[in-house]
Design a protein around this motif. Structure first.
Motif, PDB file in Angstrom:
ATOM      1  N   ASP A 141      24.341 -97.444 -30.504  1.00  0.00           N
ATOM      2  CA  ASP A 141      23.678 -98.505 -31.268  1.00  0.00           C
ATOM      3  C   ASP A 141      22.477 -99.105 -30.555  1.00  0.00           C
ATOM      4  OD1 ASP A 141      25.794 -98.065 -32.961  1.00  0.00           O
ATOM      5  OD2 ASP A 141      27.008 -99.676 -32.113  1.00  0.00           O
ATOM      6  N   GLY A 142      22.474 -99.069 -29.234  1.00  0.00           N
ATOM      7  CA  GLY A 142      21.386 -99.685 -28.489  1.00  0.00           C
ATOM      8  C   GLY A 142      20.362 -98.676 -28.005  1.00  0.00           C
ATOM      9  N   LEU A 143      20.832 -97.693 -27.272  1.00  0.00           N
ATOM     10  CA  LEU A 143      19.900 -96.768 -26.627  1.00  0.00           C
ATOM     11  C   LEU A 143      19.298 -95.775 -27.612  1.00  0.00           C
ATOM     12  CD1 LEU A 143      18.601 -95.721 -24.048  1.00  0.00           C
ATOM     13  CD2 LEU A 143      20.634 -94.337 -23.638  1.00  0.00           C
ATOM     14  N   ARG A 144      20.167 -95.183 -28.438  1.00  0.00           N
ATOM     15  CA  ARG A 144      19.683 -94.085 -29.267  1.00  0.00           C
ATOM     16  C   ARG A 144      18.549 -94.476 -30.222  1.00  0.00           C
ATOM     17  NH1 ARG A 144      22.536 -89.333 -32.913  1.00  0.00           N
ATOM     18  NH2 ARG A 144      20.498 -88.580 -33.509  1.00  0.00           N
ATOM     19  N   PRO A 145      18.678 -95.573 -30.946  1.00  0.00           N
ATOM     20  CA  PRO A 145      17.573 -95.946 -31.837  1.00  0.00           C
ATOM     21  C   PRO A 145      16.272 -96.164 -31.073  1.00  0.00           C
ATOM     22  CG  PRO A 145      19.533 -97.241 -32.329  1.00  0.00           C
ATOM     23  CD  PRO A 145      19.817 -96.489 -31.071  1.00  0.00           C
ATOM     24  N   LEU A 146      16.394 -96.780 -29.907  1.00  0.00           N
ATOM     25  CA  LEU A 146      15.202 -97.038 -29.108  1.00  0.00           C
ATOM     26  C   LEU A 146      14.585 -95.730 -28.618  1.00  0.00           C
ATOM     27  CD1 LEU A 146      13.468 -99.277 -28.060  1.00  0.00           C
ATOM     28  CD2 LEU A 146      14.995 -99.524 -26.091  1.00  0.00           C
ATOM     29  N   VAL A 147      15.439 -94.778 -28.282  1.00  0.00           N
ATOM     30  CA  VAL A 147      14.931 -93.472 -27.869  1.00  0.00           C
ATOM     31  C   VAL A 147      14.216 -92.792 -29.035  1.00  0.00           C
ATOM     32  CG1 VAL A 147      15.642 -91.129 -27.265  1.00  0.00           C
ATOM     33  CG2 VAL A 147      16.553 -93.067 -25.988  1.00  0.00           C
ATOM     34  N   ASP A 148      14.849 -92.823 -30.199  1.00  0.00           N
ATOM     35  CA  ASP A 148      14.219 -92.211 -31.380  1.00  0.00           C
ATOM     36  C   ASP A 148      12.826 -92.797 -31.611  1.00  0.00           C
ATOM     37  OD1 ASP A 148      16.450 -90.683 -31.730  1.00  0.00           O
ATOM     38  OD2 ASP A 148      17.318 -91.905 -33.323  1.00  0.00           O
ATOM     39  N   GLU A 149      12.769 -94.116 -31.502  1.00  0.00           N
ATOM     40  CA  GLU A 149      11.508 -94.817 -31.689  1.00  0.00           C
ATOM     41  C   GLU A 149      10.457 -94.363 -30.676  1.00  0.00           C
ATOM     42  OE1 GLU A 149      10.613 -99.466 -31.321  1.00  0.00           O
ATOM     43  OE2 GLU A 149      12.504 -99.026 -32.332  1.00  0.00           O
ATOM     44  N   THR A 150      10.885 -94.324 -29.414  1.00  0.00           N
ATOM     45  CA  THR A 150       9.956 -93.957 -28.348  1.00  0.00           C
ATOM     46  C   THR A 150       9.524 -92.501 -28.472  1.00  0.00           C
ATOM     47  OG1 THR A 150      11.132 -95.522 -26.926  1.00  0.00           O
ATOM     48  CG2 THR A 150       9.603 -94.010 -25.863  1.00  0.00           C
ATOM     49  N   VAL A 151      10.470 -91.642 -28.871  1.00  0.00           N
ATOM     50  CA  VAL A 151      10.130 -90.234 -29.060  1.00  0.00           C
ATOM     51  C   VAL A 151       9.054 -90.092 -30.142  1.00  0.00           C
ATOM     52  CG1 VAL A 151      11.016 -88.062 -29.998  1.00  0.00           C
ATOM     53  CG2 VAL A 151      12.291 -89.252 -28.215  1.00  0.00           C
ATOM     54  N   ALA A 152       9.211 -90.852 -31.219  1.00  0.00           N
ATOM     55  CA  ALA A 152       8.208 -90.796 -32.290  1.00  0.00           C
ATOM     56  C   ALA A 152       6.852 -91.266 -31.780  1.00  0.00           C
ATOM     57  CB  ALA A 152       8.666 -91.666 -33.468  1.00  0.00           C
ATOM     58  N   LEU A 153       6.881 -92.333 -30.977  1.00  0.00           N
ATOM     59  CA  LEU A 153       5.627 -92.842 -30.419  1.00  0.00           C
ATOM     60  C   LEU A 153       4.936 -91.781 -29.565  1.00  0.00           C
ATOM     61  CD1 LEU A 153       3.674 -95.170 -29.663  1.00  0.00           C
ATOM     62  CD2 LEU A 153       5.274 -95.767 -27.825  1.00  0.00           C
ATOM     63  N   ILE A 154       5.730 -91.133 -28.699  1.00  0.00           N
ATOM     64  CA  ILE A 154       5.150 -90.114 -27.817  1.00  0.00           C
ATOM     65  C   ILE A 154       4.627 -88.931 -28.628  1.00  0.00           C
ATOM     66  CG2 ILE A 154       5.728 -88.453 -26.005  1.00  0.00           C
ATOM     67  CD1 ILE A 154       7.684 -90.538 -24.888  1.00  0.00           C
ATOM     68  N   GLN A 155       5.386 -88.553 -29.636  1.00  0.00           N
ATOM     69  CA  GLN A 155       4.924 -87.448 -30.483  1.00  0.00           C
ATOM     70  C   GLN A 155       3.589 -87.790 -31.145  1.00  0.00           C
ATOM     71  OE1 GLN A 155       8.487 -86.952 -32.790  1.00  0.00           O
ATOM     72  NE2 GLN A 155       8.995 -84.973 -31.855  1.00  0.00           N
ATOM     73  N   GLY A 156       3.471 -89.043 -31.550  1.00  0.00           N
ATOM     74  CA  GLY A 156       2.199 -89.483 -32.125  1.00  0.00           C
ATOM     75  C   GLY A 156       1.064 -89.354 -31.118  1.00  0.00           C
ATOM     76  N   TRP A 157       1.308 -89.795 -29.898  1.00  0.00           N
ATOM     77  CA  TRP A 157       0.288 -89.699 -28.846  1.00  0.00           C
ATOM     78  C   TRP A 157      -0.105 -88.246 -28.605  1.00  0.00           C
ATOM     79  CZ3 TRP A 157       2.938 -93.622 -25.014  1.00  0.00           C
ATOM     80  CH2 TRP A 157       2.527 -94.925 -25.341  1.00  0.00           C
ATOM     81  N   ILE A 158       0.885 -87.373 -28.627  1.00  0.00           N
ATOM     82  CA  ILE A 158       0.596 -85.954 -28.404  1.00  0.00           C
ATOM     83  C   ILE A 158      -0.241 -85.400 -29.550  1.00  0.00           C
ATOM     84  CG2 ILE A 158       1.645 -83.656 -28.254  1.00  0.00           C
ATOM     85  CD1 ILE A 158       4.003 -84.972 -26.771  1.00  0.00           C
ATOM     86  N   ALA A 159       0.156 -85.773 -30.768  1.00  0.00           N
ATOM     87  CA  ALA A 159      -0.584 -85.297 -31.939  1.00  0.00           C
ATOM     88  C   ALA A 159      -2.041 -85.748 -31.895  1.00  0.00           C
ATOM     89  CB  ALA A 159       0.091 -85.795 -33.219  1.00  0.00           C
ATOM     90  N   GLN A 160      -2.255 -86.931 -31.301  1.00  0.00           N
ATOM     91  CA  GLN A 160      -3.628 -87.431 -31.185  1.00  0.00           C
ATOM     92  C   GLN A 160      -4.371 -86.788 -30.011  1.00  0.00           C
ATOM     93  OE1 GLN A 160      -3.275 -91.682 -30.771  1.00  0.00           O
ATOM     94  NE2 GLN A 160      -2.027 -91.885 -32.631  1.00  0.00           N
ATOM     95  N   GLY A 161      -3.692 -85.963 -29.275  1.00  0.00           N
ATOM     96  CA  GLY A 161      -4.338 -85.319 -28.138  1.00  0.00           C
ATOM     97  C   GLY A 161      -4.510 -86.234 -26.944  1.00  0.00           C
ATOM     98  N   ARG A 162      -3.808 -87.358 -26.930  1.00  0.00           N
ATOM     99  CA  ARG A 162      -3.976 -88.304 -25.820  1.00  0.00           C
ATOM    100  C   ARG A 162      -2.938 -88.061 -24.722  1.00  0.00           C
ATOM    101  NH1 ARG A 162      -3.664 -93.992 -28.583  1.00  0.00           N
ATOM    102  NH2 ARG A 162      -4.653 -94.713 -26.657  1.00  0.00           N
ATOM    103  N   LEU A 163      -2.076 -87.086 -24.945  1.00  0.00           N
ATOM    104  CA  LEU A 163      -0.998 -86.772 -23.997  1.00  0.00           C
ATOM    105  C   LEU A 163      -0.786 -85.261 -24.067  1.00  0.00           C
ATOM    106  CD1 LEU A 163       0.617 -88.956 -22.416  1.00  0.00           C
ATOM    107  CD2 LEU A 163       2.416 -88.729 -24.118  1.00  0.00           C
ATOM    108  N   ALA A 164      -0.492 -84.637 -22.935  1.00  0.00           N
ATOM    109  CA  ALA A 164      -0.204 -83.210 -22.962  1.00  0.00           C
ATOM    110  C   ALA A 164       1.029 -82.953 -23.825  1.00  0.00           C
ATOM    111  CB  ALA A 164       0.026 -82.689 -21.547  1.00  0.00           C
TER     112      ALA A 164
END
Lengths: 208, 208
Positions: free
Chosen positions: A134-157
């Motif tokens: 209930d605590g960690l997993r949702p936050l991880v999902d959120e952060t994973v989406a954020l990182i994926q967005g950054w990658i899609a924008q080419g701002r992260l390898a």
DNA sequence: GCTGATCCTGACCGATTGGTCAAATCAAGT
DNA sequence: ACTTGATTTGACCAATCGGTCAGGATCAGC
């Protein structure tokens, strides 16, 4: 109704004395639980380290489970803070490096808490599966989406965001959980070395 | 003198039956020790899981300590093999990547052994400090020197060799030790993902 | 210095711990 | 079938476990 206290009910201004004794108990309990796990820890050990009798310990905490639960609760409150601190509006590489540094600092400053957590996971997470779900997993999902967005924008390898998070946890907590091994294999304070190494490692990995 | 046996003395051809029973005990003990640590494990638990009575278990192993020591001994035999497998004559980046892969495979194939080891370190390494000092440390010193040589030759990026080894241990063992957390946060078999991620990470870090 | 609430402990309880022991069972020659 | 040795177990032991309880200290407010 009396003025609001931090304790919601029944306790009209918990005495400072009581809080001090509770802290001494929790301090001692953290030592022992982190070292021997829940089942390997005895109340006598905790009481002796806290400098009091076992019945007195049980006067402050109704049971061994309660002491352990209180420690875990206090710990988990702080556990997610660094992950929450990642700023979606910030510069991707720097944000993740900042997260790594904060996590490493936490392992350095609170090694016993890290070991307590590790022991709980190794034991199959029987008492914290709710927190993980209930605590960690949702936050991880959120952060994973954020990182994926950054990658899609080419701002992260392009890296696997889940594995990236796992790697950060592993590398930072390792210095607390395996401190005994590190101290034997390469004695001396390596905190600075670790910080520099992780900085170098993640900068190379993540820079697009 | 009878024909040479694997047991050096006193035992003229240990019966297959005995070895089978010993294996069953060690198998059950590994489950429990890895989960609850030495102090948190009871002989009754092990005996029940092994499908026998406690006195019978103690007929094969004189004490709880002996069961644990046997497991640790068997484990530590295998623990150093991947590190010894690094070929000083090989291509530096590939040699280290091969070490990473072998270590990851070990964590994947022997997760309980990894947790047993982790629990022992978390508990302060009371029973394996000798191994760490006499077995692991010299090998680490040797490997660190090798890596420093590679770096001096410009065949490897300039990294802290000690931190490099620590990072490999942390990242590979994490998948075994924190399996319960990983399974909750990101269910499914991630073994392939982990391998690819580590490959990518260390290739980027180490390529000069 | 009395009182009531809080704090603290020695003695104790039933259950569990690692380990022992004598006796029962089993496997295998003969 | 009988003997011998290896294997297995129920019953048991002292020590320790988490937890209870009755009563002694200690403290604040009066």
């Amino acid at each position: 109704m009396p003025a609001a206290e931090d304790q919601p009910a029944a306790s009209p201004a918990r005495s400072a004395r009581r809080q001090q004794t509770e802290s001494a108990i929790l301090e001692a309990a953290l030592d022992v639980f982190a070292m021997h796990g829940f089942r390997g820890t005895t109340l006598d050990q905790i009481a002796e380290r806290a400098g009091m009798s076992k019945p007195n310990l049980l006067y402050y905490f109704p049971s061994k489970e309660d002491v352990h639960a209180r420690l875990l609760g206090d710990l988990l409150d702080h556990w997610l803070a660094p992950l929450r601190g990642i700023d979606p509006g910030g510069e991707p590489v720097e944000e993740i490096l900042r997260y790594v540094r904060r996590k490493l600092a936490m392992s350095h400053d609170y090694p016993r808490e890290s070991r307590l957590f590790a022991g709980e996971i190794i034991a199959g997470a029987p008492r914290i599966s709710g927190f993980l779900t209930d605590g960690l997993r949702p936050l991880v999902d959120e952060t994973v989406a954020l990182i994926q967005g950054w990658i899609a924008q080419g701002r992260l390898a392009a890296v696997d965001p889940v594995q990236l998070l796992f790697s950060i946890w592993a590398l930072t907590q390792h210095h607390a959980d395996f401190a005994a091994q590190i101290e034997i294999v390469a004695p001396g304070d390596r905190a600075g070395d670790a910080g520099a190494f992780l900085d170098q490692m993640y900068r190379r990995l993540l820079t697009p």
